[in-house]
Design a protein around this motif. Sequence first.
Motif, PDB file in Angstrom:
ATOM      1  N   HIS A 167       0.823  -1.217   0.000  1.00 12.22           N
ATOM      2  CA  HIS A 167       0.000   0.000   0.000  1.00 12.22           C
ATOM      3  C   HIS A 167       0.860   1.271   0.000  1.00 12.22           C
ATOM      4  O   HIS A 167       0.503   2.250  -0.652  1.00 12.22           O
ATOM      5  CB  HIS A 167      -0.991  -0.019   1.170  1.00 12.22           C
ATOM      6  N   LEU A 203       1.800   2.467  -3.525  1.00 10.95           N
ATOM      7  CA  LEU A 203       0.747   2.849  -4.484  1.00 10.95           C
ATOM      8  C   LEU A 203       0.927   4.287  -4.973  1.00 10.95           C
ATOM      9  O   LEU A 203       1.465   5.133  -4.249  1.00 10.95           O
ATOM     10  CB  LEU A 203      -0.631   2.701  -3.831  1.00 10.95           C
ATOM     11  N   ALA A 258      -1.139   6.707  -5.163  1.00 13.27           N
ATOM     12  CA  ALA A 258      -1.754   7.713  -4.276  1.00 13.27           C
ATOM     13  C   ALA A 258      -0.937   7.910  -3.002  1.00 13.27           C
ATOM     14  O   ALA A 258      -1.177   8.855  -2.248  1.00 13.27           O
ATOM     15  CB  ALA A 258      -3.184   7.299  -3.922  1.00 13.27           C
ATOM     16  N   MET A 259       0.026   7.025  -2.766  1.00 16.42           N
ATOM     17  CA  MET A 259       0.851   7.107  -1.555  1.00 16.42           C
ATOM     18  C   MET A 259       2.282   7.525  -1.966  1.00 16.42           C
ATOM     19  O   MET A 259       2.444   8.599  -2.506  1.00 16.42           O
ATOM     20  CB  MET A 259       0.838   5.757  -0.826  1.00 16.42           C
ATOM     21  N   ASP A 268      -3.146  -0.914 -10.342  1.00 16.07           N
ATOM     22  CA  ASP A 268      -3.410  -0.235  -9.066  1.00 16.07           C
ATOM     23  C   ASP A 268      -4.537  -0.897  -8.280  1.00 16.07           C
ATOM     24  O   ASP A 268      -4.478  -0.996  -7.050  1.00 16.07           O
ATOM     25  CB  ASP A 268      -3.784   1.229  -9.312  1.00 16.07           C
ATOM     26  N   ILE A 271      -4.161  -2.538  -4.480  1.00 16.29           N
ATOM     27  CA  ILE A 271      -4.971  -2.242  -3.291  1.00 16.29           C
ATOM     28  C   ILE A 271      -5.528  -3.537  -2.693  1.00 16.29           C
ATOM     29  O   ILE A 271      -5.406  -3.791  -1.494  1.00 16.29           O
ATOM     30  CB  ILE A 271      -6.132  -1.279  -3.649  1.00 16.29           C
ATOM     31  N   VAL A 317      -0.398   1.977  10.872  1.00 13.08           N
ATOM     32  CA  VAL A 317      -1.102   2.701   9.803  1.00 13.08           C
ATOM     33  C   VAL A 317      -1.331   4.167  10.211  1.00 13.08           C
ATOM     34  O   VAL A 317      -1.401   5.056   9.358  1.00 13.08           O
ATOM     35  CB  VAL A 317      -2.402   1.959   9.370  1.00 13.08           C
ATOM     36  N   GLN A 365       1.770   5.876   9.138  1.00 11.83           N
ATOM     37  CA  GLN A 365       1.720   6.129   7.697  1.00 11.83           C
ATOM     38  C   GLN A 365       0.871   7.373   7.414  1.00 11.83           C
ATOM     39  O   GLN A 365       1.210   8.196   6.558  1.00 11.83           O
ATOM     40  CB  GLN A 365       1.144   4.886   7.001  1.00 11.83           C
ATOM     41  N   TYR A 366      -0.221   7.506   8.153  1.00 11.38           N
ATOM     42  CA  TYR A 366      -1.053   8.711   8.018  1.00 11.38           C
ATOM     43  C   TYR A 366      -0.229   9.967   8.329  1.00 11.38           C
ATOM     44  O   TYR A 366      -0.233  10.933   7.571  1.00 11.38           O
ATOM     45  CB  TYR A 366      -2.268   8.630   8.952  1.00 11.38           C
ATOM     46  N   MET A 368       2.140  10.808   5.587  1.00  9.22           N
ATOM     47  CA  MET A 368       1.469  11.378   4.411  1.00  9.22           C
ATOM     48  C   MET A 368       1.067  12.842   4.635  1.00  9.22           C
ATOM     49  O   MET A 368       1.224  13.678   3.757  1.00  9.22           O
ATOM     50  CB  MET A 368       0.187  10.588   4.091  1.00  9.22           C
ATOM     51  N   LYS A 369       0.510  13.103   5.814  1.00  8.24           N
ATOM     52  CA  LYS A 369      -0.001  14.445   6.081  1.00  8.24           C
ATOM     53  C   LYS A 369       1.111  15.467   6.254  1.00  8.24           C
ATOM     54  O   LYS A 369       0.932  16.643   5.972  1.00  8.24           O
ATOM     55  CB  LYS A 369      -0.853  14.458   7.371  1.00  8.24           C
ATOM     56  N   PHE A 395      -6.882  11.610  11.475  1.00  7.92           N
ATOM     57  CA  PHE A 395      -7.061  10.266  10.940  1.00  7.92           C
ATOM     58  C   PHE A 395      -8.330   9.636  11.526  1.00  7.92           C
ATOM     59  O   PHE A 395      -9.118   9.002  10.831  1.00  7.92           O
ATOM     60  CB  PHE A 395      -5.828   9.428  11.274  1.00  7.92           C
ATOM     61  N   ALA A 427      -9.159   3.980  -8.214  1.00 10.02           N
ATOM     62  CA  ALA A 427      -8.570   2.819  -8.900  1.00 10.02           C
ATOM     63  C   ALA A 427      -9.523   1.623  -8.915  1.00 10.02           C
ATOM     64  O   ALA A 427      -9.287   0.646  -9.621  1.00 10.02           O
ATOM     65  CB  ALA A 427      -7.257   2.413  -8.224  1.00 10.02           C
ATOM     66  N   ASP A 466      -5.127   9.147  -0.739  1.00  7.63           N
ATOM     67  CA  ASP A 466      -4.186   8.483   0.173  1.00  7.63           C
ATOM     68  C   ASP A 466      -4.864   8.158   1.502  1.00  7.63           C
ATOM     69  O   ASP A 466      -4.764   7.029   2.007  1.00  7.63           O
ATOM     70  CB  ASP A 466      -2.904   9.316   0.377  1.00  7.63           C
ATOM     71  N   ILE A 511      -7.306   5.259   1.259  1.00  6.23           N
ATOM     72  CA  ILE A 511      -6.645   3.945   1.352  1.00  6.23           C
ATOM     73  C   ILE A 511      -6.333   3.626   2.818  1.00  6.23           C
ATOM     74  O   ILE A 511      -6.658   2.541   3.318  1.00  6.23           O
ATOM     75  CB  ILE A 511      -5.345   3.921   0.522  1.00  6.23           C
ATOM     76  N   LEU A 512      -5.727   4.597   3.510  1.00  5.38           N
ATOM     77  CA  LEU A 512      -5.284   4.347   4.889  1.00  5.38           C
ATOM     78  C   LEU A 512      -6.458   4.180   5.852  1.00  5.38           C
ATOM     79  O   LEU A 512      -6.398   3.369   6.782  1.00  5.38           O
ATOM     80  CB  LEU A 512      -4.367   5.475   5.360  1.00  5.38           C
TER      81      LEU A 512
END
Lengths: 285, 285
Positions: A88, A91, A93-94, A112, A116, A153, A156-157, A160-161, B37, B93, B113, B116-117
């Motif tokens: 993930h 991807l 989007a990531m 893609d 997912i 996860v 990961q958030y 991303m942010k 999140f 996707a 993104d 997905i998360l």
Amino acid sequence: MQLAEIQEEFRVRQSSFEAAYPDLLASSSLYRTPPGFRDAILYALHAGGKRVRPVLLLETASLCGIDQRKAMYMALGLELLHTYSLVHDDLPAMDNDDLRRGKPTTHKVYGDDIGILAGDALQTLAFEMFARAGVHSNTLLFFAESAGPCGMVGGQYLDMKGGAMLRDIQDRKTGKLIESSLALAYIEIDSPKKDRVARWGRLLGLLFQITDDILDASGTAEELGKTPGKDARDQKATWVTQWGAAKTRRKAESIVRRLSKAAVSIFSGSAFLQSLPAFIYYRRQ
Amino acid sequence: MQLAEIQEEFRVRQSSFEAAYPDLLASSSLYRTPPGFRDAILYALHAGGKRVRPVLLLETASLCGIDQRKAMYMALGLELLHTYSLVHDDLPAMDNDDLRRGKPTTHKVYGDDIGILAGDALQTLAFEMFARAGVHSNTLLFFAESAGPCGMVGGQYLDMKGGAMLRDIQDRKTGKLIESSLALAYIEIDSPKKDRVARWGRLLGLLFQITDDILDASGTAEELGKTPGKDARDQKATWVTQWGAAKTRRKAESIVRRLSKAAVSIFSGSAFLQSLPAFIYYRRQ
């Protein structure tokens, strides 16, 4: 233990995982799965990697006297969960990565949508393996929380942010699952050591991440198994961009010393775990 | 039971779930999650929906004499898992849907993104709830297999790839989780009825899907909570495109009769479950 010796010890444990896990998968629901989907899932899992989490789980489970088949199911669960997170992360989007461990990423090969879904399935399979291991509910809960929104996860958030502290991101994103790899066996036998092991594991996770950051800034694609220098190009905060190379190395070396010292009493039965922090840090410096 | 009566019975169970689940979430790892999140995760979960799976779980758990708090955790786990599957299905996707239950989809509000998360986290939370319920390993295994690559997510794969039999897609994609909602309580108490209940559940899942297909071909956005006629525009195989409207209705009515008859002996203690098939089908015909 000398580095060459622990490298060999690591390889032995890695090989025992590699030899055992296909049989466990073969008796799982993966083999009642549409074949094309199974291929995508196995592609991600077989892409290699160091199998650090399974090796840590197997070593601690052996120290805790946990049955080997049960430990192997837990080890596979950890690796499946780790693999889902990589699929993930890559991807579009990531992180939008085309290469992982030197091979095209899952979504580059299968599309893609299947990327997912393969990631989703890898996560479900991880929990299936914990069910097959027959762990106690507390063990399952610790694993789920490590993987979930306050753990991996969630990290990961934050990544991303943007805007979060690097340490907070990494404690969650990398640290929680490394912590799990070490602590789950102690939780399963309800050992009084479980909290100390968990703290040690979080710090080991940080060492992993710092070492990766140093390698990303200085390694080759072959050494890394991924595109080097990507962090810098992506203007991603890393320990190296934050502290510079020299200070990052000093910090890492201080963590190696702290972990090695603590390991002598926590893991008195395992020369392997006592030498592991140095091995992780010095493997390619 | 009259339709109005069972509608009321359904609402009562739905409301008891709606009233109880926020407290369970509040004591879960979701409340040690980065707030932004958590918002995205709760947005998806609070978007409503009929809460069919929790209602079925709570009803069967009560027939099986399972403790109510434990049942509520399992019910929430099912709903979290279902919600993750919707969030990921809606991604660009995948089905690329902008509306779900009449509201913008999670990724439309929070970005691809985070979509997905959030889906990933919803799945992990589902398993956290099963850990908190303290279910037996067999129950956890059944749930994981229902959700996994030979179950729900495998059905989603077949749906994406095309070429599979509609029945095979739907048995996995919708059927397995409905089957779980009904069978998990019987598995948890190791009831000799568990296989019959599971088969009944699979057929009920098919009835759900057929009814949805009929509604998609004839309903309004308000009734559906999603864009109507989308299946036809996407040239998606449905029971209506495959059989035509009249034959689809006849098939559905025959399934309603089979299910209602079988329910009299399987669920002798629940007028609600005996009337449920008719309710599902006739709710908006």
